[in-house]
Design a protein around this motif. Structure first.
Motif, short mmCIF file in Angstrom:
data_model
loop_
_atom_site.label_atom_id
_atom_site.label_comp_id
_atom_site.label_asym_id
_atom_site.label_seq_id
_atom_site.Cartn_x
_atom_site.Cartn_y
_atom_site.Cartn_z
N SER A 149 0.84 -1.20 0.00
CA SER A 149 0.00 0.00 0.00
C SER A 149 0.87 1.25 0.00
CB SER A 149 -0.92 0.01 1.23
OG SER A 149 -1.74 -1.14 1.25
N PRO A 150 0.38 2.36 -0.53
CA PRO A 150 1.15 3.61 -0.43
C PRO A 150 1.31 4.00 1.04
CG PRO A 150 -0.59 3.79 -2.08
CD PRO A 150 -0.85 2.52 -1.34
N LYS A 151 2.54 4.24 1.45
CA LYS A 151 2.80 4.52 2.86
C LYS A 151 4.18 5.11 3.04
CE LYS A 151 3.99 -0.39 3.39
NZ LYS A 151 3.68 -1.64 4.12
N GLY A 152 4.40 5.66 4.23
CA GLY A 152 5.67 6.22 4.63
C GLY A 152 6.04 5.75 6.02
N SER A 153 7.28 6.00 6.43
CA SER A 153 7.80 5.62 7.76
C SER A 153 7.70 4.12 7.99
CB SER A 153 7.06 6.38 8.87
OG SER A 153 7.29 7.76 8.76
N ALA A 154 7.87 3.34 6.94
CA ALA A 154 7.93 1.89 7.06
C ALA A 154 9.39 1.47 7.21
CB ALA A 154 7.29 1.22 5.85
N SER A 155 9.61 0.30 7.78
CA SER A 155 10.97 -0.24 7.93
C SER A 155 11.27 -1.15 6.75
CB SER A 155 11.10 -1.00 9.24
OG SER A 155 10.24 -2.12 9.26
N MET A 156 12.47 -1.00 6.17
CA MET A 156 12.91 -1.84 5.06
C MET A 156 14.35 -2.23 5.31
SD MET A 156 12.66 -1.26 0.93
CE MET A 156 13.79 0.11 0.87
N VAL A 157 14.61 -3.54 5.31
CA VAL A 157 15.95 -4.08 5.54
C VAL A 157 16.27 -5.04 4.41
CG1 VAL A 157 15.78 -3.82 8.06
CG2 VAL A 157 15.03 -5.95 6.98
#
Length: 663
Positions: A149-157
């Protein structure tokens, strides 16, 4: 035959150039290699021969040492890669990522991947972009599968050859209005080889969250904190969740005791090996910005949080919840504003302060069947100097004349004295105008003067007319007590602040709506001036200025909505603002974090407030990742534009590296 001759000449030229290049010393070759991107091209050079492989290996080692030394000495430089520089260097316009903030960024191999984030118009993205660090180009992979989904402040590793994306927030829809922000608990894997998104659904998972932090330790991802929704209530969390990346499966560990960080979001989390991680900073809500540090020990089955001592805090970073940070070997690097740098002048909005005590109840009427008791308004037991005092006794000057000796409250006494003084000044001004018209002389007027104590003293009796009724005698006033003088001083201070606050224009100290100037005000403003009523030209200038300001305010209110939505061009900053409103560099030594005797962090003393040559503009909610011998800063938004309809976001990449030295 000519073709064979050309081929033989090319082979001879290549052999000659290789021979000439191989004749150079190792130091010269290493210096030449420093001008190559420290990614794909340098890897290709290491495959030429054994000698070049050793030179490249030594160059990589030396670049890491120089970066650490440059961080401690603050001897680094910023280089920018933007859409303008990309278009100027290429013959044709190439694809370029849109400006964004609160995005997710991670480096995998020779590429930097950026997902989502907030846009300049209160929307969020769900696109994935890849930046080739070797050729300095942006590209958007054509991915398949189930998109996030369109979003921000997500964690990606990054884990193996996959990207793991979790959580995030999204702006609410416009209809119906007043909806809360939407949080997600989605878990997605992105296969870098197949360019495919895969959504993983688990029965037991964390609640929807955003602003959390995550690090990879082996085959598990540890998630801490965040802004969450539990039982339809938005809270800050200090929970710890673990994801087995291979299965996948969520679970929560057990901890020793109740010692753990306070609930927060936006913190910086870095890995210290397979069994340790460090959490620094974060925000717990309004006026709760943290600068502490916590160590999580995962060596045993039961985990343990430890508070770490932070030394040299005056050189540390502040607001680490909205400014990025990353780990560079034994150092934690944070980019953000400097708390000690002189800021540009800003006019602050003053709030209207209430008068201490206020208007109390009316004095008892002795004509009614009420006990003849003195009534006094109770003021707060507070003194201007911070001490505690009590209300003084009734002064003789506070007795109401002619009504049975009933006392007069300090607020009523002040208002009565002020009216009497203003009436006296009005009579003086009228007399001056009369003399001015008769004598046609404007240079004999003397400005009004007085003392602060006159406001709280009984007014002088006016001259008696020819025929007037005898007035009751006024008892002489005794000198006020120290407690009353402190309360009077506090009232004058609050009154002067309130006089300089106007509802129509709160940022300007306007006094245009007052007919007569009060000379009994703060000493800083007690400058002898001519009466405003005494000069017609002065009153005319004031009237024209007020009409102009009202016209400007009315034009702003009546402007169409379409004109307000259009982004206004940014003015070129002044040299002072250009020097102040830039990003500063903060470095923290974490080499002693695992010391069993005295574990702690040491902020390194910065130079020139941490401002380096070519520093970018001050932004928040950007990303900072570590490259090969350099740091990469991308995106962000100007904090001052977050409340505007259109935000000023950035899509530039800034590289922080060591200057090249001439051998």
């Amino acid at each position: 035959m000519d073709a064979n001759k050309v081929d033989s000449e090319n082979d001879n030229c290549a052999a000659t150039s290789d021979a000439n290049l191989n004749q150079l010393p190792d130091e010269i070759l290493e210096f030449i290699f420093t001008y190559m991107p420290p990614y794909g091209d340098l890897e290709h050079c290491s495959l030429v021969c054994k000698r070049w492989h050793g030179i490249v290996k030594n160059l990589v080692r030396r670049s890491k040492i120089n970066l650490e030394k440059g961080l401690t000495d603050f001897r680094l430089r910023w280089e920018v890669f933007s859409q303008e520089t990309n278009t100027a260097g290429a013959g044709s316009a190439l694809s370029f990522i849109a400006g964004r903030f609160a995005h997710s960024a991670v480096r995998q191999g020779n590429s930097m991947y950026v997902f989502g984030g907030g846009s300049s118009s209160d929307t969020t993205f769900n696109d994935l972009w890849r930046f080739d660090l070797t050729h300095m180009r942006w590209a958007r992979p054509v991915a398949t599968g189930t998109y996030p989904s369109p979003k921000g402040s997500a964690s990606m590793v990054a884990w193996r050859d996959q990207l793991v994306l979790f959580g995030g927030w999204r702006y609410p829809s416009l209809h119906p209005p007043y909806q809360p922000w939407c949080l997600f608990d989605e878990l997605h894997y992105y296969d870098l080889g197949k360019n495919r998104w895969l959504q993983r659904n688990t029965l037991y998972c964390p609640p929807p969250m955003a602003g959390h932090s995550a690090t990879v330790h082996g085959d598990r991802m540890v998630v801490f904190g965040g802004y969450q929704i539990k039982d339809d209530v938005n809270i800050n969390s200090n929970d710890t969740w673990v994801l087995d990346l291979a299965e996948p499966r969520w679970w929560q560990p057990l901890f020793v005791g109740n010692t753990r960080p306070t609930p927060r979001y936006g913190q910086i989390q870095i890995d210290l090996g397979k069994n340790h991680l460090l959490v620094v900073g974060g925000c717990g809500g309004a006026n709760r910005v943290y600068t502490d540090a916590w160590l999580l020990d995962m060596t045993r089955d039961v985990w343990c949080w430890k508070a770490i001592n932070v030394r040299n805090k005056r050189f540390g970073a502040v607001h680490m919840w909205c400014n990025p940070g990353c780990k560079v070997n034994n150092y934690l690097v944070v980019v953000g504003p400097s708390p000690n740098m002189p800021q540009d002048f800003q006019m602050m909005k003053q709030s209207r302060l209430p008068v201490i005590g206020g208007r109390g109840p009316a004095a008892p009427n002795p004509l009614q069947n009420l006990p003849q008791r003195a009534h006094r308004i109770q003021l707060p037991e507070r003194r201007l100097g911070g001490g505690v005092g009590v209300a003084g006794p009734n002064r003789p000057g506070n007795m109401r004349p002619g009504i049975g000796g009933a006392p007069l409250g300090p607020q009523e006494q002040y208002l009565a004295n002020r009216r009497a003084i203003l009436n006296q000044h009005m009579q003086q001004a009228q007399q001056f105008l009369h003399n001015n018209n008769v004598n046609n002389n404007n240079n004999n007027y003397q400005p009004r003067s007085g003392r602060l104590s006159d406001l709280h003293a009984p007014p002088a009796p006016a001259p008696a007319p020819a025929v007037a009724a005898p007035s009751p005698p006024v008892r002489p006033s005794a000198p006020p007590s120290p407690a009353d003088r402190d309360v009077d001083a506090a009232q004058r201070l609050q009154r002067n602040l309130a006089l300089r606050c106007r509802d129509n224009e709160p940022r300007l100290p306007k006094r245009f709506d007052e007919l007569y100037e009060d000379p009994f005000r703060m000493a800083a403003f007690n400058v002898p001036t001519r009466s405003r009523s005494a000069s017609r030209d002065h009153n005319e200038r004031i009237r024209r200025m007020e009409e102009k300001m009202n016209a400007i305010r009315n034009s702003r209110r009546s402007a169409p909505a379409a004109a307000q939505v259009e982004p206004q061009p940014l003015r070129a900053p002044s040299p002072k603002r250009l020097r102040c409103n830039v990003q500063s560099l903060f470095v923290c030594d974490i080499s002693g974090i695992l010391d069993s005797n005295d574990p702690g962090l040491d902020w390194v003393e910065y130079k020139n407030f941490g401002v380096l040559k070519g520093a970018p503009d001050r932004l928040i909610l950007s990303s900072l990742i570590a490259g090969n011998g350099e740091l990469i800063l991308f995106g962000g938004v100007h904090k001052e534009t977050l409340t505007d309809i259109t935000h000023h976001v950035s899509n530039s990449i800034h590289f922080l590296s060591v200057p090249r030295d001439i051998i």
